[in-house]
Design an enzyme around this catalytic site. Structure first.
Site, mmCIF file in Angstrom:
data_model
loop_
_atom_site.group_PDB
_atom_site.id
_atom_site.type_symbol
_atom_site.label_atom_id
_atom_site.label_comp_id
_atom_site.label_asym_id
_atom_site.label_seq_id
_atom_site.Cartn_x
_atom_site.Cartn_y
_atom_site.Cartn_z
ATOM 1 N N ARG A 2 0.989 -1.293 0.054
ATOM 2 C CA ARG A 2 -0.082 0.036 0.036
ATOM 3 C C ARG A 2 0.856 1.311 0.019
ATOM 4 N NH1 ARG A 2 -2.037 -3.626 4.102
ATOM 5 N NH2 ARG A 2 -4.336 -3.912 3.945
ATOM 6 N N TYR A 12 -9.650 -11.970 -6.172
ATOM 7 C CA TYR A 12 -8.778 -11.908 -7.128
ATOM 8 C C TYR A 12 -8.993 -13.346 -7.856
ATOM 9 C CZ TYR A 12 -7.109 -7.947 -4.370
ATOM 10 O OH TYR A 12 -6.962 -6.611 -3.830
ATOM 11 N N LYS A 71 -1.779 -2.500 8.143
ATOM 12 C CA LYS A 71 -3.027 -2.249 8.899
ATOM 13 C C LYS A 71 -2.879 -2.681 10.390
ATOM 14 C CE LYS A 71 -6.392 -0.996 5.335
ATOM 15 N NZ LYS A 71 -7.688 -1.381 4.808
ATOM 16 N N HIS A 130 -3.608 -9.491 4.378
ATOM 17 C CA HIS A 130 -5.134 -9.729 4.658
ATOM 18 C C HIS A 130 -5.300 -10.561 6.068
ATOM 19 C CE1 HIS A 130 -6.462 -8.951 0.444
ATOM 20 N NE2 HIS A 130 -6.085 -7.906 0.939
ATOM 21 N N HIS A 162 -3.467 2.146 -5.414
ATOM 22 C CA HIS A 162 -4.212 0.791 -4.819
ATOM 23 C C HIS A 162 -4.359 -0.046 -6.086
ATOM 24 C CE1 HIS A 162 -5.468 -0.711 -1.107
ATOM 25 N NE2 HIS A 162 -6.534 -1.473 -1.615
ATOM 26 N N ARG A 188 -1.659 -2.577 -6.221
ATOM 27 C CA ARG A 188 -1.975 -3.724 -5.304
ATOM 28 C C ARG A 188 -2.928 -4.611 -5.712
ATOM 29 N NH1 ARG A 188 -1.685 -4.710 0.114
ATOM 30 N NH2 ARG A 188 -3.325 -5.526 1.357
#
Length: 337
Positions: free
Chosen positions: A169, A312, A196, A303, A277, A280
């Site tokens: 990111r 995806y 994150k 994730h 993004h 990504r």
């Protein structure tokens, strides 16, 4: 007009608490309660900004935030939709307002949470349609675009590789320090990434990215300010005020985004939804199409659940199972008979 015709009842047991007191309590909430008291500065800025936007709307509409009702919150949602915000953005804004009233309820300012059951408008576009990604040839053009003879070009090529080949990111690129790069581990080295929720993960490098990083590190000290630990620094004054845009200091998130957008625009690749993004998404989609394991992609992206990464695989399946491809194949077969 429709809202004016709605009879609004005062929130049960609510008091006209001064807005300043609500904000002060919310500041404490951000410091002590969000992420168990360990929220990132980015999260705190986001929460604060979203609540201030809501309070500004309350002022404009003559709604006292401490006395707001469910109807008021629905009117705010309608305002966000009418302002053109995407469904995901509306959902984020409403979630923060929901936490704001959760705070008010917990601190005894009111007995209920008027935003408790408030949801964002239903998304009518399939999730696979909302994910923007670039084809393989576009990735190659993007990596070839920076002028590798200049410090800026060396820096930007390394940034683009980390984002398009490894899925980082913009904020993760912004946070990287020189000490996060380790060329002695694995086949080509690795990078420790702070993602994150302040979760760290190890991203294994490929030789191309390692080469780009070495090229940048070979000139970085010539342009970095003394004592600066950031991996990526501004090589000249940026378009921001203060230290964020100062030459030699850490690139801001905005600086990273502007650098990437510049190359996308230069190559004619910039479009709605195609930005940092999208790189990504490109990494995840193209690596899955090339045969990478979905769980491995999920871990590389940071994730918390592979369910998030499933989109995806759905995109790849959608492209591979395009009915038109089978029809064209059948037509070619008939034509050759």
């Amino acid at each position: 007009m429709e809202r004016q015709l709605t009879t609004r009842q005062q929130a049960p047991l609510a008091a006209r608490v001064p807005t300043g007191d609500l904000l002060a309590s919310f500041a404490d909430f951000l410091r002590l309660d969000v992420a168990q008291g360990d929220a990132s500065p980015e999260t705190i800025r986001t929460y604060w900004g979203q609540v201030r936007q809501y309070l500004d709307w309350c002022t404009a509409e003559g709604v006292h935030p401490a006395l707001a009702t469910e109807d008021d919150l629905k009117a705010y949602r309608a305002h966000l939709v009418a302002s053109g915000y995407k469904r995901t953005t509306v959902a984020t804004k409403l979630a923060v307002v929901r936490r704001f009233y959760q705070m008010a309820q917990a601190r005894g300012y009111r007995a209920d949470n008027p935003a408790e059951g408030l949801k964002a408008p239903r998304e009518h576009t399939d999730r696979t349609e909302r994910v923007k990604w670039l084809p393989l040839l576009a990735v190659k053009r993007l990596l070839d675009a920076p002028d590798a003879e200049t410090p800026k070009g060396k820096r930007d090529r390394a940034i683009l590789a980390l984002m398009a080949l490894h899925g980082l990111r913009a904020v993760e690129v912004h946070r990287l320090d020189v000490g996060d790069v380790d060329f002695d581990t694995g086949d080509a080295g690795q990078v420790t990434v702070l993602g994150k929720g302040k979760r760290t993960r190890t991203v294994l490098l490929v030789e191309e990215t390692a080469t780009y990083l070495r090229d940048w590190l070979a000139v970085r000290d010539d342009v970095a300010a003394e004592g600066e630990t950031a991996l990526f620094v501004n090589v000249h004054w940026g378009g921001h005020n203060g230290k964020a845009g100062e030459a030699g200091h850490r690139m801001s998130r905005r600086g990273v985004r502007e650098a990437v957008d510049g190359y996308l625009e230069e190559l004619g690749l910039k479009a709605e939804g195609v930005s940092c993004h999208a790189l990504r998404h490109t990494f995840a989609t193209l690596s899955k199409a090339a045969g990478a394991d979905l769980l491995a992609i999920s871990k590389a992206l940071g994730h918390s659940s592979v369910t998030t990464t499933q989109v995806y695989a759905d995109i790849v399946d959608k492209v591979g199972n395009n009915p038109a491809r089978f029809l064209v194949g059948a037509l070619k077969s008939v034509a050759s008979e």
